[in-house]
Structure formats: structure tokens, C-alpha cells
Motif scaffolding. Structure first.
Motif, PDB file in Angstrom:
ATOM      1  N   ARG A   1       0.869  -1.182   0.000  1.00  0.00           N
ATOM      2  CA  ARG A   1       0.000   0.000   0.000  1.00  0.00           C
ATOM      3  C   ARG A   1       0.900   1.224   0.000  1.00  0.00           C
ATOM      4  O   ARG A   1       2.021   1.187   0.548  1.00  0.00           O
ATOM      5  CB  ARG A   1      -0.906   0.017   1.239  1.00  0.00           C
ATOM      6  N   PRO A   2       0.474   2.324  -0.595  1.00  0.00           N
ATOM      7  CA  PRO A   2       1.275   3.549  -0.532  1.00  0.00           C
ATOM      8  C   PRO A   2       1.243   4.143   0.873  1.00  0.00           C
ATOM      9  O   PRO A   2       0.368   3.801   1.686  1.00  0.00           O
ATOM     10  CB  PRO A   2       0.582   4.468  -1.542  1.00  0.00           C
TER      11      PRO A   2
ATOM     12  N   PRO B   1       1.363   7.681   3.358  1.00  0.00           N
ATOM     13  CA  PRO B   1       1.193   9.139   3.386  1.00  0.00           C
ATOM     14  C   PRO B   1       2.464   9.808   3.931  1.00  0.00           C
ATOM     15  O   PRO B   1       2.856   9.583   5.079  1.00  0.00           O
ATOM     16  CB  PRO B   1       0.001   9.350   4.321  1.00  0.00           C
TER      17      PRO B   1
ATOM     18  N   THR C   1       1.952  13.977   0.368  1.00  0.00           N
ATOM     19  CA  THR C   1       1.707  13.150  -0.803  1.00  0.00           C
ATOM     20  C   THR C   1       1.627  11.677  -0.423  1.00  0.00           C
ATOM     21  O   THR C   1       2.215  11.260   0.586  1.00  0.00           O
ATOM     22  CB  THR C   1       2.824  13.349  -1.853  1.00  0.00           C
ATOM     23  N   GLU C   2       0.901  10.903  -1.209  1.00  0.00           N
ATOM     24  CA  GLU C   2       0.907   9.445  -1.078  1.00  0.00           C
ATOM     25  C   GLU C   2       2.047   8.926  -1.957  1.00  0.00           C
ATOM     26  O   GLU C   2       2.109   9.253  -3.153  1.00  0.00           O
ATOM     27  CB  GLU C   2      -0.414   8.854  -1.552  1.00  0.00           C
TER      28      GLU C   2
ATOM     29  N   THR D   1       4.933   5.562  -2.852  1.00  0.00           N
ATOM     30  CA  THR D   1       5.395   4.188  -2.697  1.00  0.00           C
ATOM     31  C   THR D   1       6.732   4.164  -1.967  1.00  0.00           C
ATOM     32  O   THR D   1       6.971   3.332  -1.101  1.00  0.00           O
ATOM     33  CB  THR D   1       5.538   3.529  -4.076  1.00  0.00           C
TER      34      THR D   1
ATOM     35  N   GLY E   1       5.399   7.884  -6.723  1.00  0.00           N
ATOM     36  CA  GLY E   1       4.084   8.217  -6.203  1.00  0.00           C
ATOM     37  C   GLY E   1       3.195   7.020  -5.941  1.00  0.00           C
ATOM     38  O   GLY E   1       3.613   5.863  -5.988  1.00  0.00           O
ATOM     39  N   ASP E   2       1.928   7.322  -5.675  1.00  0.00           N
ATOM     40  CA  ASP E   2       0.910   6.309  -5.402  1.00  0.00           C
ATOM     41  C   ASP E   2       0.660   5.504  -6.669  1.00  0.00           C
ATOM     42  O   ASP E   2       0.136   6.015  -7.656  1.00  0.00           O
ATOM     43  CB  ASP E   2      -0.366   7.018  -4.956  1.00  0.00           C
ATOM     44  N   CYS E   3       1.095   4.246  -6.678  1.00  0.00           N
ATOM     45  CA  CYS E   3       0.879   3.418  -7.862  1.00  0.00           C
ATOM     46  C   CYS E   3       0.406   2.030  -7.450  1.00  0.00           C
ATOM     47  O   CYS E   3       0.602   1.601  -6.313  1.00  0.00           O
ATOM     48  CB  CYS E   3       2.144   3.325  -8.725  1.00  0.00           C
ATOM     49  N   SER E   4      -0.203   1.340  -8.376  1.00  0.00           N
ATOM     50  CA  SER E   4      -0.730   0.011  -8.111  1.00  0.00           C
ATOM     51  C   SER E   4       0.391  -1.025  -8.090  1.00  0.00           C
ATOM     52  O   SER E   4       1.520  -0.754  -8.520  1.00  0.00           O
ATOM     53  CB  SER E   4      -1.743  -0.366  -9.200  1.00  0.00           C
TER      54      SER E   4
ATOM     55  N   LYS F   1       4.647   8.583 -12.739  1.00  0.00           N
ATOM     56  CA  LYS F   1       4.474   8.444 -11.293  1.00  0.00           C
ATOM     57  C   LYS F   1       5.739   8.796 -10.510  1.00  0.00           C
ATOM     58  O   LYS F   1       5.741   8.740  -9.276  1.00  0.00           O
ATOM     59  CB  LYS F   1       4.063   7.009 -10.954  1.00  0.00           C
TER      60      LYS F   1
END
Length: 304
Positions: A185-186, A188, A201-202, A204, A237-240, A261
Motif C-alpha cells: 500500500r502507498p 502518506p 503526498t501518497e 510508494t 508516487g501512489d501506484c498500483s 508516477k
């Protein structure tokens, strides 16, 4: 410069390669007219205490023989002093040597180059990162690092890998990565660059690079320059999970930096805040976030 050179040896690095690598390095130095003193500690604190004693008593240079862990120990004794560092890189990762353009797993060549650099006075002043502490040298507190401070997904992989007894070697971290992906999970983050406004920012992971790579050649901060007075701060950044699996192999070539990202900032001072994340620098645990790192120009004299 003192004619006595200190070989700082980790006999267990690279499954015993360092103990053998010290021999051609010592021969090259003696052949160039230097006397050689070997420092080996019973454990990391003992090795560092012995090296600090050698530096206080006077030595012409320190040649670290081993991997990034040995270089990291040497930095704690040499940063801010006039004593130069040479590296005979025979560990697992060898990211410091790789970032500085030094030979990797070529102990005889590395020893010859260090001897030549000493004879010819080829010294390169490079920056170091510093986490905590205000001063330099023995007893000043804080931790110095030469390559990358990492936090987030990569540091969680380190955490898990360090807790695993099996498998051995780099397979351990491959398995740890697979297990962390399952729970991925990313995070915060709150990021502060050079005392400016807080970036929330969210992410990884966030890597603060004085050098280019970690983990044995993963060029997470591929454009970092170790003598420009600035860190390269790579924010993934927030990635799957799917995106992470696609992007991650590109880290070895540094081509991940052009992914949408990924953002790169440049700063001389960085503060990272996030819950439940341990920071690592040069592969060694620093402790939980928050941490603040500053780039110290010219903190190390390196045998070029």
C-alpha cells in the motif's frame, strides 16, 4: 602524508572475499613504498573504534576492503577529516564504489589504483549525507552516508529481509519483495525540502540520493552527482502493484525516472515524515521516520 596506510578489512564480506582481497591491495601499497597496517574488528562497533584510533594516531589513508557496510563504517571515522578513503569493493552490493567509478570485484586493480592515487595525490572531494548531529569526526553524533537514504516500500523489503533466516544471499530479498508486494500500500508522506512548504503526498517510496544506486546496482537516483552540494530526491508516487511491477525492473537502468508516477527534486536538506517506516542509509538501518538529512559539501576526500 604518513607513509603508513590503514587497510580496514571485513573478513566476512562477500562470503570471505574481503580477506583474500586484502592481500593484493596490501602488496600494491607496499610495492608503491607504503607500509601497511591492518585493522579488523570483532564486530561493527569494535571495528569502528579501532579505525577511529588509527585515524587519531595518524595514517596516510584508509583503504576499506569489503562491501558497502564497511565503507559506511569508514565514513563515520573519516568524514570531515583530511584522511582520504580508498575502496577495494568485494561485497554484495558495492554501490558506493559503483557510484564513484571505482573497480568492483577487481581487488588487485583496485589496490593498484589506490596506490597510484596516493603516489600522485589524486584526491577527489565528494559530498556526504548526514542524518542528525551537528559536527564531524569522532564523537560528534549523527550518521554519515555516501549513496542513498531509502524509505517506504524498499525499506520495508529490507526490514522483512533482515528478519528472515532463509533463504541466504540476495534470494532472501527477492522473497521479501514478493511478500511485501502482497501487502503493498502507498504511504502518506510529509516531505520538506530546504525548509520550504511541506509537501503532503501518497508515495510508494522516497529515496534521498547523494549517489546513484542501492541494492547492488538499482539506479534509484540515476542522475545524482556526489560533488554538486545537492541531493536528488526520487519520489515514486501512489501506484498500483501492477504499475510497480512494471516500473521496478527499469530501476536497474535508471529509465524509471521518466515515468509519470516518478518525480525528482533537488535539495540540500530534506525532512521525511511518515508513520511505520524505517529509514536505511547505505543499506544500514537508521531508525523510524521522521528523519532529516543534509548534504555536506566536500565532507570526504576520496582516492580517485
Amino acid at each position: 602524508m604518513s607513509a603508513e596506510i590503514t587497510l580496514f578489512v571485513n573478513p566476512t564480506a562477500g562470503s570471505g572475499r574481503a580477506a583474500h582481497a586484502a592481500q593484493p591491495a596490501a602488496s600494491a601499497l607496499r610495492g608503491a613504498g607504503f607500509s601497511v597496517r591492518t585493522v579488523v574488528g570483532g564486530d561493527a562497533p569494535d571495528a569502528l573504534a579501532r579505525l577511529r584510533t588509527a585515524v587519531r594516531e595518524g595514517t596516510g589513508a584508509v583503504i576499506a576492503v569489503g562491501g558497502d557496510g564497511m565503507v559506511s563504517l569508514a565514513l563515520q571515522a573519516l568524514a570531515g577529516t583530511l584522511v582520504p578513503l580508498g575502496v577495494v569493493a568485494v561485497g554484495t552490493g558495492n554501490d558506493f564504489a559503483r557510484a564513484m567509478g571505482l573497480p568492483v570485484r577487481e581487488p588487485a586493480r583496485a589496490g593498484r589504483l589506490a596506490a597510484e592515487a596516493l603516489k600522485e595525490g589524486r584526491i577527489r572531494e565528494i559530498d556526504l549525507g548526514r542524518v542528525g548531529g551537528d559536527g564531524a569526526g569522532d564523537g560528534a553524533g549523527g550518521t554519515w552516508y555516501g549513496t542513498v537514504l531509502c524509505s517506504g516500500f524498499d525499506s520495508r523489503v529490507n526490514d522483512r529481509g533482515n528478519r528472515m533466516r532463509l533463504p541466504l544471499g540476495r534470494f532472501k530479498y527477492d522473497l521479501a519483495m514478493a511478500l511485501e508486494l502482497a501487502a503493498f500500500r502507498p504511504f502518506p508522506y510529509r516531505i520538506t525540502l530546504d525548509g520550504g512548504p511541506v509537501l503532503e503526498t501518497e508515495a510508494t517510496l522516497v529515496a534521498v540520493g547523494n549517489g546513484t544506486s542501492y541494492g547492488g546496482g538499482m539506479r534509484i537516483c540515476a542522475d545524482a552527482v556526489p560533488d554538486d552540494g545537492l541531493f536528488d530526491v526520487t519520489v515514486v508516487g501512489d501506484c498500483s502493484r501492477t504499475t510497480l511491477l512494471k516500473v521496478f525492473p527499469r530501476v536497474y537502468k535508471g529509465t524509471h525516472l521518466d515515468h509519470p508516477k516518478v518525480t525528482v527534486h533537488r535539495a540540500a536538506q530534506v525532512t521525511l515524515e511518515a508513520a511505520g517506516i524505517t529509514a536505511y542509509a547505505d543499506g544500514e538501518p537508521l531508525g523510524p521516520l521522521p528523519v532529516s538529512a543534509r548534504c555536506v559539501p566536500g565532507a570526504l576526500r576520496l582516492l580517485a
